[in-house]
Design a protein around this motif. Structure first.
Motif, PDB file in Angstrom:
ATOM      1  N   GLU A  32       0.824  -1.215   0.000  1.00 45.43           N
ATOM      2  CA  GLU A  32       0.000   0.000   0.000  1.00 45.43           C
ATOM      3  C   GLU A  32       0.859   1.268   0.000  1.00 45.43           C
ATOM      4  O   GLU A  32       0.393   2.333   0.426  1.00 45.43           O
ATOM      5  CB  GLU A  32      -0.938  -0.009   1.212  1.00 45.43           C
ATOM      6  CG  GLU A  32      -1.980  -1.110   1.116  1.00 45.43           C
ATOM      7  CD  GLU A  32      -2.843  -1.220   2.375  1.00 45.43           C
ATOM      8  OE1 GLU A  32      -4.075  -1.177   2.249  1.00 45.43           O
ATOM      9  OE2 GLU A  32      -2.278  -1.341   3.475  1.00 45.43           O
ATOM     10  N   ASN A 110      -4.985  -7.076  13.295  1.00 45.93           N
ATOM     11  CA  ASN A 110      -5.201  -7.090  11.842  1.00 45.93           C
ATOM     12  C   ASN A 110      -4.108  -7.939  11.186  1.00 45.93           C
ATOM     13  O   ASN A 110      -3.062  -7.440  10.753  1.00 45.93           O
ATOM     14  CB  ASN A 110      -5.201  -5.662  11.282  1.00 45.93           C
ATOM     15  CG  ASN A 110      -5.650  -5.627   9.829  1.00 45.93           C
ATOM     16  OD1 ASN A 110      -5.570  -6.640   9.129  1.00 45.93           O
ATOM     17  ND2 ASN A 110      -6.111  -4.475   9.369  1.00 45.93           N
ATOM     18  N   LEU A 113      -2.898  -7.025   7.664  1.00 46.95           N
ATOM     19  CA  LEU A 113      -1.940  -5.924   7.633  1.00 46.95           C
ATOM     20  C   LEU A 113      -0.554  -6.394   8.078  1.00 46.95           C
ATOM     21  O   LEU A 113       0.462  -6.076   7.453  1.00 46.95           O
ATOM     22  CB  LEU A 113      -2.450  -4.793   8.543  1.00 46.95           C
ATOM     23  CG  LEU A 113      -1.559  -3.561   8.670  1.00 46.95           C
ATOM     24  CD1 LEU A 113      -1.353  -2.885   7.318  1.00 46.95           C
ATOM     25  CD2 LEU A 113      -2.177  -2.576   9.673  1.00 46.95           C
ATOM     26  N   GLN A 116       1.068  -8.524   5.496  1.00 46.89           N
ATOM     27  CA  GLN A 116       1.459  -7.665   4.359  1.00 46.89           C
ATOM     28  C   GLN A 116       2.809  -6.974   4.627  1.00 46.89           C
ATOM     29  O   GLN A 116       3.662  -6.878   3.758  1.00 46.89           O
ATOM     30  CB  GLN A 116       0.347  -6.627   4.151  1.00 46.89           C
ATOM     31  CG  GLN A 116       0.607  -5.559   3.119  1.00 46.89           C
ATOM     32  CD  GLN A 116      -0.593  -4.600   3.045  1.00 46.89           C
ATOM     33  OE1 GLN A 116      -1.746  -5.026   2.939  1.00 46.89           O
ATOM     34  NE2 GLN A 116      -0.321  -3.313   3.129  1.00 46.89           N
TER      35      GLN A 116
HETATM   36  C1  LIG Z   1      -6.522  -4.480   7.947  1.00 51.22           C
HETATM   37  O1  LIG Z   1      -5.501  -3.975   7.127  1.00 51.22           O
HETATM   38  C2  LIG Z   1      -5.795  -3.991   5.743  1.00 51.22           C
HETATM   39  C3  LIG Z   1      -4.545  -3.596   4.995  1.00 51.22           C
HETATM   40  O2  LIG Z   1      -4.149  -2.296   5.348  1.00 51.22           O
HETATM   41  C4  LIG Z   1      -6.988  -3.095   5.464  1.00 51.22           C
HETATM   42  O3  LIG Z   1      -7.305  -3.121   4.091  1.00 51.22           O
HETATM   43  C5  LIG Z   1      -8.158  -3.538   6.293  1.00 51.22           C
HETATM   44  O4  LIG Z   1      -9.229  -2.613   6.160  1.00 51.22           O
HETATM   45  C6  LIG Z   1      -7.769  -3.651   7.757  1.00 51.22           C
HETATM   46  N1  LIG Z   1      -8.848  -4.265   8.492  1.00 51.22           N
HETATM   47  C7  LIG Z   1      -9.433  -3.690   9.530  1.00 51.22           C
HETATM   48  C8  LIG Z   1     -10.526  -4.454  10.172  1.00 51.22           C
HETATM   49  O5  LIG Z   1      -9.109  -2.588   9.924  1.00 51.22           O
END
Ligand SMILES: *[C@@H]1O[C@H](CO)[C@@H](O)[C@H](O)[C@H]1NC(C)=O
Ligand SMILES: *[C@@H]1O[C@H](CO)[C@@H](O)[C@H](O)[C@H]1NC(C)=O
Length: 546
Positions: A32, A110, A113, A116
């Motif tokens: 990202e 998360n 994330l 990633q």
């Molecule tokens: C977790 O991280 C991803 C990648 O940045 C993001 O797209 C997603 O919305 C996040 N999930 C939550 C529940 O915040």
């Protein structure tokens, strides 16, 4: 300072952080475009296609500690080390407690994330000109260890090995893993850090994926972090060694072959049990000039002492230990047994701990009677039924042995006596071996008796995995468990040459529960030259407690 010992396997035993951090900062971004900055350490002799190790930091960011570990990867192991950034270039060194909690919670909650961010580092490292992209591993400490486990549980397969040091074990998915060819995962866990029930849950979730899990008794959370209150030198060294051999195998630098000796080199010795039973055991003597040696008594599996135990005794003698392959059933009961006979004899001893312990004690007494044996340095090891015997003996409260090792032992029923356990207990078992019993119960039982212990389980490995002729034979688990035993013996009861080495380094250590600091020497020695000295006739002449 770190140094390398050669022997059973190459070992870099590091007890202190490197004197100098040798890293260069590298900026990169994740999928990202989030800006990150990691730290790369390259061995002096680079230019080759080297394996690489990505290091995921603990919860206070990618600071000195991870840069030291990256330097150790390069200087001590010859790999490219990369201390990865998870939080981003603006949170490299996080000192504020609330900020640490906030950041760690964000990534813990998360997984997408977090994975990633780890993947960004893996992909970057694969582009380094010094790195062989097919030989990349990820390791992590504390919060970073959690990330490593997440990486495994989410099925990432772009690396060859994963190692978690005191990582968190709690957030587990519902589905178990089934890919036996997944990257190998090594989990190194403090016995007082993670609940054993969490470890069992992790085992169940990892399922038939490729894993090893080791637990160290009495060890709390940050046992590898120099200067932390929970730092433990012995657990740090043993976990680093375990990682070293694990990575070396995953990178294809070590390939294990069955370690079976071509021929057993033992002398027959005869003595009597106190109940008058004639016993015939087999003694292997090291081929060296030292007047006194540590010794190992080997308890046989359910078909009594035979070539198998004699060959294990030979292997121990080649590493400087006097070893006795002990007769358990009696001199007249050494032959091929039918399965029902084996069950009959095993049941006899399993159901009569008093007799079993007496028989074991007689073998130990025989070894103690030998003038070449150092009576303060005797170990007891056992295979299958012999592992059960090792537990019975350790639980008896005897102080005659210093180390007790069970290979795929039967531990479904734990011994009852509630006296303190004296020897350091090492349990090495297959992850699909029901004979291991309930590990939570085992840990509780050992802790109640104030035992010092270490337990390692190997995934997809079944009962009898060390037995060369058994269909369950597993060459990697055999080699790794043998190395675990040898490094433990070498640390707690070194052979004479080891003591010299320790003397030269001016350091000494033991794994025992007395908390004494110890040597770096967990590596064993080179096998001595063969030929020459024979066990001789002294066996069986001098006896203790006749
Ligand atoms: C977790 O991280 C991803 C990648 O940045 C993001 O797209 C997603 O919305 C996040 N999930 C939550 C529940 O915040
Ligand atoms: C293992 O033992 C623990 C503690 O006694 C118990 O809570 C748990 O249910 C047992 N597990 C199994 C699978 O029997």
């Amino acid at each position: 300072m770190c140094f390398i010992l050669l022997g059973i396997s190459a070992l870099s035993a590091c007890t202190e952080p490197p004197e100098e951090i040798k890293v260069t900062a590298v900026e990169y971004t994740d999928a990202e475009d989030f800006l990150l900055q990691g730290f790369k350490s390259v061995p002096d002799s680079s230019g080759k296609s080297l394996p690489a190790v990505v290091i995921i930091p603990d919860w206070n960011g990618v600071n000195t500690y991870e840069q030291q570990r990256a330097t150790m990867m390069a200087d001590d192991l010859g790999y490219v080390g990369f201390a990865a950034d998870i939080y981003g270039i603006n949170d490299q060194v996080v000192e504020d407690f609330n900020r640490k909690v906030e950041l760690a919670t964000l990534y813990r909650s998360n997984v997408t994330l977090y994975v990633q961010r780890i993947k960004a580092a893996v992909e970057l490292v694969k582009t380094f000109s010094e790195v062989d992209p097919d030989r990349v591993a990820v390791i992590g400490y504390c919060f970073g260890g959690t990330g490593v486990i997440d990486y495994s549980l989410t099925g990432q397969d772009d690396v060859v090995a994963l190692v978690s040091f005191h990582g968190g074990l709690t957030m587990l998915p519902d589905e178990s893993l089934t890919d036996e060819n997944s990257p190998k995962l090594l989990v190194l866990s403090g016995g007082d850090d993670d609940a054993s029930s969490d470890v069992i849950d992790l085992e169940n979730t990892l399922g038939s994926a490729n894993w090893d899990i080791t637990r160290y008794s009495g060890i709390r959370h940050t046992f590898t972090v120099w200067g932390s209150a929970d730092y433990d030198k012995v657990a740090e060294e043993r976990s680093w060694h375990s990682m070293t051999t694990f990575l070396s195998e995953a990178f294809g630098l070590t390939s294990y072959s069955g370690n079976q000796p071509s021929v057993a080199n033992v002398e027959t010795v005869n003595y009597e049990d106190i109940d008058g039973t004639d016993l015939q055991s087999y003694l292997a003597m090291p081929d060296d000039a030292f007047p006194i040696h540590p010794a190992v008594v080997i308890l046989p599996n359910w078909d009594n002492v035979n070539e198998y135990e004699k060959e294990r005794a030979t292997m121990l003698a080649e590493h400087g230990y006097i070893a006795l392959a002990a007769d358990l059933y009696g001199a007249d009961l050494q032959r091929e047994f039918t399965v029902s006979e084996k069950a009959q004899y095993a049941t006899k001893y399993r159901s009569d701990p008093e007799l079993y312990i007496q028989r074991i004690q007689r073998s130990i007494d025989f070894v103690l009677s030998l003038p070449e044996v150092d009576p303060d340095n005797v170990a007891l090891i056992g295979y299958c039924l012999g592992g059960t015997g090792v537990f019975e003996y350790a639980y008896s409260g005897s102080a005659d042995v210093k180390v007790a090792v069970s290979f795929h032992g039967g531990h479904q029923d734990l011994p009852r006596p509630s006296v303190p356990i004296v020897p350091h207990v090492l349990v090495l078992s297959g992850g699909i071996d029901d004979a291991h019993g309930n590990q939570t119960k085992m840990e509780e039982s050992l802790n109640e008796r104030d035992a010092s212990w270490e337990i390692t389980r190997y995934s997809n490995v079944n009962h009898g995995y060390t037995s060369w002729s058994n269909p369950a034979y597993n060459v990697v688990a055999d080699a790794r468990s043998w190395d675990s035993m040898m490094t433990t013996l070498s640390s707690i009861m070194p052979v004479p040459e080891d003591e010299e080495k320790v003397g030269q380094k001016g350091k000494k250590k033991s794994i025992g529960k007395d908390g004494k600091k110890g040597s770096n020497d967990v590596g064993g020695k080179k096998p001595g030259k063969k030929g020459g000295k024979k066990p001789g006739k002294k066996g069986g002449k001098k006896r203790r407690n006749l």
